[in-house]
Design a protein around this motif. Structure first.
Motif, PDB file in Angstrom:
ATOM      1  N   ARG A   1       0.928  -1.188   0.007  1.00 23.28           N
ATOM      2  CA  ARG A   1       0.225   0.004   0.108  1.00 23.28           C
ATOM      3  C   ARG A   1       0.911   1.271   0.147  1.00 23.28           C
ATOM      4  O   ARG A   1       1.835   1.329   0.717  1.00 23.28           O
ATOM      5  N   PHE A   2       0.716   2.262  -0.757  1.00 21.56           N
ATOM      6  CA  PHE A   2       1.510   3.301  -1.007  1.00 21.56           C
ATOM      7  C   PHE A   2       0.627   4.509  -0.448  1.00 21.56           C
ATOM      8  O   PHE A   2      -0.605   4.639  -0.629  1.00 21.56           O
ATOM      9  N   GLU A   3       1.352   5.328   0.691  1.00 19.76           N
ATOM     10  CA  GLU A   3       0.555   6.453   1.149  1.00 19.76           C
ATOM     11  C   GLU A   3       1.456   7.580   1.114  1.00 19.76           C
ATOM     12  O   GLU A   3       2.707   7.369   1.275  1.00 19.76           O
TER      13      GLU A   3
ATOM     14  N   ARG B   1      -2.419   9.793   3.268  1.00 15.75           N
ATOM     15  CA  ARG B   1      -3.428   9.859   2.186  1.00 15.75           C
ATOM     16  C   ARG B   1      -3.188   8.393   1.197  1.00 15.75           C
ATOM     17  O   ARG B   1      -1.869   8.378   0.840  1.00 15.75           O
ATOM     18  N   LEU B   2      -4.185   7.581   0.918  1.00 20.60           N
ATOM     19  CA  LEU B   2      -3.782   6.522   0.150  1.00 20.60           C
ATOM     20  C   LEU B   2      -3.586   6.885  -1.222  1.00 20.60           C
ATOM     21  O   LEU B   2      -4.293   7.696  -2.099  1.00 20.60           O
ATOM     22  N   LEU B   3      -2.700   6.462  -1.902  1.00 13.38           N
ATOM     23  CA  LEU B   3      -2.164   6.639  -3.430  1.00 13.38           C
ATOM     24  C   LEU B   3      -2.617   5.364  -4.000  1.00 13.38           C
ATOM     25  O   LEU B   3      -3.188   5.622  -5.385  1.00 13.38           O
ATOM     26  N   GLY B   4      -2.417   4.367  -3.649  1.00 14.44           N
ATOM     27  CA  GLY B   4      -2.775   3.004  -4.490  1.00 14.44           C
ATOM     28  C   GLY B   4      -1.986   1.873  -3.866  1.00 14.44           C
ATOM     29  O   GLY B   4      -1.160   1.982  -2.770  1.00 14.44           O
ATOM     30  N   PHE B   5      -2.137   0.795  -4.763  1.00 16.00           N
ATOM     31  CA  PHE B   5      -1.477  -0.527  -4.347  1.00 16.00           C
ATOM     32  C   PHE B   5      -0.622  -0.860  -5.281  1.00 16.00           C
ATOM     33  O   PHE B   5      -0.647  -0.768  -6.618  1.00 16.00           O
ATOM     34  N   GLY B   6       0.103  -1.987  -5.343  1.00 20.76           N
ATOM     35  CA  GLY B   6       0.946  -2.787  -6.213  1.00 20.76           C
ATOM     36  C   GLY B   6       1.699  -3.994  -5.655  1.00 20.76           C
ATOM     37  O   GLY B   6       1.508  -4.311  -4.618  1.00 20.76           O
TER      38      GLY B   6
ATOM     39  N   PRO C   1      -7.044   4.148  -6.624  1.00 22.41           N
ATOM     40  CA  PRO C   1      -8.589   4.334  -6.325  1.00 22.41           C
ATOM     41  C   PRO C   1      -8.835   5.506  -7.152  1.00 22.41           C
ATOM     42  O   PRO C   1      -7.975   6.304  -7.611  1.00 22.41           O
ATOM     43  N   GLN C   2     -10.066   5.448  -7.692  1.00 22.38           N
ATOM     44  CA  GLN C   2     -10.543   6.579  -8.407  1.00 22.38           C
ATOM     45  C   GLN C   2     -10.384   8.065  -7.906  1.00 22.38           C
ATOM     46  O   GLN C   2     -10.091   8.802  -8.718  1.00 22.38           O
ATOM     47  N   GLU C   3     -10.255   8.387  -6.662  1.00 21.74           N
ATOM     48  CA  GLU C   3     -10.246   9.650  -6.149  1.00 21.74           C
ATOM     49  C   GLU C   3      -8.626   9.976  -6.253  1.00 21.74           C
ATOM     50  O   GLU C   3      -8.247  11.312  -6.160  1.00 21.74           O
ATOM     51  N   SER C   4      -7.709   9.124  -6.483  1.00 22.51           N
ATOM     52  CA  SER C   4      -6.238   9.476  -6.675  1.00 22.51           C
ATOM     53  C   SER C   4      -5.962   9.601  -8.092  1.00 22.51           C
ATOM     54  O   SER C   4      -4.723   9.787  -8.530  1.00 22.51           O
TER      55      SER C   4
ATOM     56  N   ARG D   1       1.795   6.773 -11.449  1.00 22.13           N
ATOM     57  CA  ARG D   1       3.299   6.698 -11.657  1.00 22.13           C
ATOM     58  C   ARG D   1       4.130   6.595 -10.323  1.00 22.13           C
ATOM     59  O   ARG D   1       5.157   5.689 -10.403  1.00 22.13           O
ATOM     60  N   THR D   2       3.479   7.207  -9.437  1.00 20.59           N
ATOM     61  CA  THR D   2       4.155   7.047  -7.898  1.00 20.59           C
ATOM     62  C   THR D   2       4.110   5.734  -7.581  1.00 20.59           C
ATOM     63  O   THR D   2       5.362   4.897  -7.136  1.00 20.59           O
TER      64      THR D   2
END
Length: 141
Positions: free
Chosen positions: A37-39, A43-48, A65-68, A75-76
């Motif tokens: 999980r990347f924050e 704030r949650l940026l996403g996952f990989g 997520p849609q909001e990000s 890219r991050t």
């Protein structure tokens, strides 16, 4: 500061993000997969995630997520995943996609013929069945 945090494949927010993005969840609970999980500033940026086979890695489950979306978060996350693969000893990254080839080309990936990928990558559930019609991309790390 951006902080990748290891998570299990059954993390509810991760599964929800994959489901929302219509990405596969069938094999995320299997062994030998690493997910993060990347924050940034809480704030949650996403996952990989990735699967590592010696120096070859299958980059997978990159989702924002849609909001990000539209904020540079994908890219991050993708670049953060490449760092995690490198930190784990990977020197080559492969991925499968049906929708994001152009994005990954901007990160230095190139489309390759599946038969040019290592057999360990081709034997993954992602390559052999779940994403069997997806494009294969490659990048040295």
């Amino acid at each position: 500061m951006i902080s990748p945090t290891p998570i299990p494949g059954n993390d509810p927010k991760f599964l929800a993000a994959l489901t929302e993005a219509k990405l596969p969840t069938d094999d995320v609970g299997e062994p030998d997969r690493s997910f993060f999980r990347f924050e940034q500033d809480g704030r949650l940026l996403g996952f990989g995630g990735f699967e590592l086979y010696r120096e070859d890695a299958l980059l997978r489950s990159v989702v924002v997520p849609q909001e990000s979306r539209g904020t540079g978060a994908v890219r991050t996350v993708a670049e953060g995943m490449l760092r995690e693969i490198s930190n784990a000893g990977g020197t080559r990254a492969y991925l499968l996609t049906t929708t994001a080839a152009d994005f990954f080309k901007h990160l230095g990936f190139e489309v390759i013929d599946r038969e040019d990928a290592p057999s360990a990558i081709l034997r993954t559930r992602q390559a052999s069945s779940i994403c069997s019609s997806a494009l294969m991309l490659f990048r040295a790390i």
